[in-house]
Design a protein around this motif. Structure first.
Motif, short mmCIF file in Angstrom:
data_model
loop_
_atom_site.label_atom_id
_atom_site.label_comp_id
_atom_site.label_asym_id
_atom_site.label_seq_id
_atom_site.Cartn_x
_atom_site.Cartn_y
_atom_site.Cartn_z
N ASP A 1 5.72 11.42 -8.50
CA ASP A 1 6.39 12.45 -7.71
C ASP A 1 7.80 12.03 -7.26
O ASP A 1 8.67 12.87 -7.09
CB ASP A 1 5.56 12.81 -6.48
N ASP A 2 7.98 10.75 -7.02
CA ASP A 2 9.28 10.22 -6.59
C ASP A 2 9.51 8.88 -7.28
O ASP A 2 9.48 7.82 -6.66
CB ASP A 2 9.29 10.05 -5.06
N PRO A 3 9.72 8.91 -8.60
CA PRO A 3 9.82 7.65 -9.35
C PRO A 3 10.94 6.74 -8.87
O PRO A 3 10.75 5.52 -8.79
CB PRO A 3 10.02 8.08 -10.80
N LYS A 4 12.09 7.29 -8.54
CA LYS A 4 13.20 6.44 -8.09
C LYS A 4 12.89 5.82 -6.73
O LYS A 4 13.14 4.63 -6.51
CB LYS A 4 14.49 7.24 -8.03
N GLY A 5 12.32 6.60 -5.83
CA GLY A 5 11.96 6.08 -4.51
C GLY A 5 10.87 5.02 -4.61
O GLY A 5 10.94 3.97 -3.95
N VAL B 1 0.87 -1.17 0.00
CA VAL B 1 0.00 0.00 0.00
C VAL B 1 0.91 1.22 0.00
O VAL B 1 1.70 1.39 0.93
CB VAL B 1 -0.93 0.02 1.24
N ILE B 2 0.83 2.02 -1.06
CA ILE B 2 1.66 3.22 -1.11
C ILE B 2 0.78 4.45 -1.12
O ILE B 2 -0.34 4.43 -1.63
CB ILE B 2 2.62 3.22 -2.32
N GLY B 3 1.31 5.50 -0.53
CA GLY B 3 0.56 6.75 -0.49
C GLY B 3 1.52 7.92 -0.38
O GLY B 3 2.71 7.74 -0.10
N GLY B 4 0.99 9.09 -0.64
CA GLY B 4 1.78 10.30 -0.53
C GLY B 4 1.34 11.11 0.68
O GLY B 4 0.15 11.16 1.01
N SER B 5 2.29 11.74 1.33
CA SER B 5 1.99 12.48 2.55
C SER B 5 1.11 13.71 2.30
O SER B 5 0.46 14.20 3.22
CB SER B 5 3.28 12.91 3.25
N ILE B 6 1.06 14.18 1.06
CA ILE B 6 0.23 15.35 0.74
C ILE B 6 -0.82 15.00 -0.31
O ILE B 6 -1.23 15.84 -1.11
CB ILE B 6 1.09 16.56 0.30
N ASP B 7 -1.28 13.76 -0.30
CA ASP B 7 -2.28 13.29 -1.25
C ASP B 7 -3.65 13.87 -0.89
O ASP B 7 -4.19 13.57 0.17
CB ASP B 7 -2.34 11.77 -1.21
N LEU C 1 2.85 -0.92 4.38
CA LEU C 1 2.47 0.47 4.11
C LEU C 1 3.71 1.32 3.93
O LEU C 1 4.61 1.31 4.78
CB LEU C 1 1.62 1.02 5.26
N GLU C 2 3.76 2.05 2.83
CA GLU C 2 4.85 2.99 2.56
C GLU C 2 4.25 4.34 2.21
O GLU C 2 3.47 4.45 1.26
CB GLU C 2 5.71 2.50 1.38
N ILE C 3 4.59 5.34 2.99
CA ILE C 3 4.14 6.71 2.74
C ILE C 3 5.34 7.53 2.26
O ILE C 3 6.38 7.54 2.92
CB ILE C 3 3.52 7.35 4.01
N PHE C 4 5.17 8.19 1.14
CA PHE C 4 6.24 8.98 0.55
C PHE C 4 6.07 10.45 0.95
O PHE C 4 5.02 11.05 0.67
CB PHE C 4 6.21 8.85 -0.98
N ASN C 5 7.09 10.99 1.59
CA ASN C 5 7.06 12.39 2.03
C ASN C 5 7.00 13.33 0.83
O ASN C 5 7.63 13.07 -0.20
CB ASN C 5 8.27 12.72 2.88
N ASP C 6 6.23 14.38 0.99
CA ASP C 6 6.10 15.43 -0.03
C ASP C 6 5.62 14.91 -1.38
O ASP C 6 5.95 15.47 -2.42
CB ASP C 6 7.43 16.18 -0.21
N CYS C 7 4.84 13.84 -1.38
CA CYS C 7 4.26 13.29 -2.60
C CYS C 7 2.75 13.39 -2.53
O CYS C 7 2.15 13.31 -1.45
CB CYS C 7 4.66 11.83 -2.80
N GLY C 8 2.14 13.55 -3.69
CA GLY C 8 0.69 13.62 -3.78
C GLY C 8 0.09 12.26 -4.07
O GLY C 8 0.54 11.24 -3.56
#
Length: 85
Positions: A69-73, A29-35, A56-63
């Motif tokens: 927003d963070d393709p490499k990450g 489950v992936i999500g962005g911190s500013i989604d 669960l993985e939440i990506f900082n500063d991603c929508g």
């Protein structure tokens, strides 16, 4: 029940936790911190409903699209998940 979307959206009235709890395979489950569409709390609810098989993985500063927003990450997280499951 905490709302996972703005009240104007149909998703605000949907509660699929019972159906999601039937997922038994490993699930990322992936999500962005500013989604603005699926806030972090919704990603947490999804992962909790799946249970021990969820990661669960939440990506900082991603929508709404961490893969954009963070393709490499996102690629790193997905490759790691696939390699370990």
């Amino acid at each position: 029940v905490q709302t996972c979307a703005l009240p104007i959206y149909e998703m605000a009235r949907m509660d699929m936790r019972a159906e999601i709890s039937n997922i038994t395979c490993p699930t990322l489950v992936i999500g962005g911190s500013i989604d603005p569409v699926t806030p972090v709390v919704c990603s947490q609810v999804i992962a909790e409903a799946i249970g021990d098989n969820a990661r669960l993985e939440i990506f900082n500063d991603c929508g709404h699209g961490p893969h954009r927003d963070d393709p490499k990450g996102a690629e790193k997280v997905m490759r790691d998940f696939l390699a370990t499951n």
